[in-house]
Design a protein around this motif. Structure first.
Motif, short mmCIF file in Angstrom:
data_model
loop_
_atom_site.label_atom_id
_atom_site.label_comp_id
_atom_site.label_asym_id
_atom_site.label_seq_id
_atom_site.Cartn_x
_atom_site.Cartn_y
_atom_site.Cartn_z
N ASP A 83 28.39 49.46 25.95
CA ASP A 83 27.20 49.22 26.00
C ASP A 83 26.77 47.80 25.18
O ASP A 83 27.64 47.22 24.50
CB ASP A 83 26.14 50.16 25.35
N GLY A 84 25.54 47.19 25.22
CA GLY A 84 25.39 45.91 24.69
C GLY A 84 25.49 44.92 25.62
O GLY A 84 25.87 44.91 26.66
N SER A 85 25.34 43.48 25.19
CA SER A 85 25.12 42.42 25.74
C SER A 85 26.39 41.91 25.83
O SER A 85 27.05 41.57 24.57
CB SER A 85 24.25 41.42 25.17
N TRP A 86 27.05 41.57 26.80
CA TRP A 86 28.47 41.00 26.83
C TRP A 86 28.43 39.62 27.50
O TRP A 86 28.02 39.51 28.65
CB TRP A 86 29.29 41.93 27.66
N GLU A 87 28.97 38.59 26.73
CA GLU A 87 28.93 37.14 27.42
C GLU A 87 30.40 37.37 28.19
O GLU A 87 31.37 37.29 27.67
CB GLU A 87 28.96 36.01 26.59
N VAL A 88 30.22 37.06 29.67
CA VAL A 88 31.42 37.06 30.46
C VAL A 88 31.88 35.51 30.40
O VAL A 88 31.32 34.93 31.05
CB VAL A 88 30.95 37.45 31.81
N THR A 89 33.17 35.45 29.87
CA THR A 89 33.61 34.04 29.92
C THR A 89 34.40 33.54 31.25
O THR A 89 34.82 32.49 31.65
CB THR A 89 34.62 33.74 28.49
N ASN A 90 34.96 34.75 31.80
CA ASN A 90 35.78 34.52 33.11
C ASN A 90 36.16 35.81 33.80
O ASN A 90 36.15 36.87 33.15
CB ASN A 90 37.11 33.91 32.45
N VAL A 91 35.76 35.58 35.16
CA VAL A 91 36.18 36.60 35.98
C VAL A 91 37.06 36.01 37.15
O VAL A 91 36.68 34.79 37.62
CB VAL A 91 35.03 37.54 36.70
N GLY A 92 38.30 36.72 37.49
CA GLY A 92 38.95 35.97 38.44
C GLY A 92 39.76 37.18 39.12
O GLY A 92 39.93 38.44 38.73
N GLY A 93 40.42 37.02 40.24
CA GLY A 93 41.30 37.89 40.82
C GLY A 93 41.48 37.40 42.61
O GLY A 93 41.19 36.33 42.84
N ILE A 94 41.75 38.60 43.39
CA ILE A 94 42.09 38.32 44.72
C ILE A 94 41.33 39.27 45.56
O ILE A 94 40.99 40.44 45.03
CB ILE A 94 43.84 38.54 44.92
N VAL A 95 40.77 38.94 46.65
CA VAL A 95 40.31 39.74 47.63
C VAL A 95 41.41 40.16 48.58
O VAL A 95 41.75 39.18 49.31
CB VAL A 95 38.96 39.18 48.19
N ALA A 96 41.57 41.18 48.88
CA ALA A 96 42.38 41.64 49.90
C ALA A 96 41.85 42.84 50.72
O ALA A 96 41.35 43.74 50.19
CB ALA A 96 43.88 42.14 49.30
N ASP A 97 41.91 42.75 51.99
CA ASP A 97 41.50 43.67 53.07
C ASP A 97 39.90 43.80 52.52
O ASP A 97 39.32 44.80 52.79
CB ASP A 97 42.07 45.15 52.83
N GLY A 98 39.20 42.77 52.15
CA GLY A 98 37.70 42.58 51.96
C GLY A 98 37.34 43.30 50.51
O GLY A 98 36.25 43.33 50.06
N GLU A 99 38.40 43.93 49.75
CA GLU A 99 38.12 44.40 48.56
C GLU A 99 38.53 43.74 47.30
O GLU A 99 39.73 43.28 47.28
CB GLU A 99 38.97 45.80 48.31
N PRO A 100 37.53 43.20 46.56
CA PRO A 100 37.94 42.51 45.34
C PRO A 100 38.86 43.41 43.99
O PRO A 100 38.40 44.36 43.92
CB PRO A 100 36.67 41.95 44.70
N HIS A 101 39.87 42.89 43.77
CA HIS A 101 40.64 43.30 42.47
C HIS A 101 40.29 42.09 41.51
O HIS A 101 41.12 41.11 41.43
CB HIS A 101 42.23 43.51 42.90
N LEU A 102 39.57 42.68 40.61
CA LEU A 102 38.99 41.59 39.56
C LEU A 102 39.40 41.90 38.22
O LEU A 102 39.42 43.11 37.89
CB LEU A 102 37.61 41.24 39.77
#
Length: 144
Positions: free
Chosen positions: A73-92
């Protein structure tokens, strides 16, 4: 959520307060016909962070024993999200900071946007991938 698509196949996704990150990105991929792609950037803040990570090296057959789940819980500063989408499903994967600690791992459902989220997805129309269980029942990318 609002999305914008460029002529060269980039989909920019703006998430607003209260939007669910992974769920919204999955919807954006569906809305823009992203079957195979790459999430090349992601930033924002979450009001909670749900992730898992592999916390061992021996990889038991039972996958439930492989991962450590974090529900933070709490406020989280997201510095990066990355990954691959395969068969329409993101894996991040995500890296985030709460003012005291930095954590990272596999992004799970239920992460609510606190202030904003901005993501870029690159469609790969000339490639078709999906995931299949491989060695140790690990989900692996395969050409379709």
């Amino acid at each position: 959520m609002e999305t914008f698509e460029s002529d060269d196949g980039h989909v920019l996704v703006r998430l607003d307060r209260g939007d669910m990150a992974l769920e919204s990105l999955t919807d954006a991929c569906e809305d823009h016909d992203v079957d195979t792609g790459v999430v090349v950037s992601g930033i924002g803040t979450f009001s909670n962070l749900n992730i898992h990570y592999v916390d061992r090296t021996d990889l038991p057959e039972d996958q439930t024993d492989r991962n450590a789940d974090l529900r933070l819980d709490g406020s989280w500063e997201v510095t990066n999200v990355g990954g691959i989408v395969a068969d329409g499903e993101p894996h991040l994967h995500v890296t985030a900071f709460d003012g005291e600690r930095t954590v990272g791992g596999h992004l799970e459902a239920g992460c609510e946007v606190n202030v904003l989220g901005e993501f870029t997805v690159r469609k790969l129309d000339d490639l078709s991938l999906h995931r299949e269980p491989g060695e140790h029942d690990i989900s692996q990318l395969q050409r379709r």
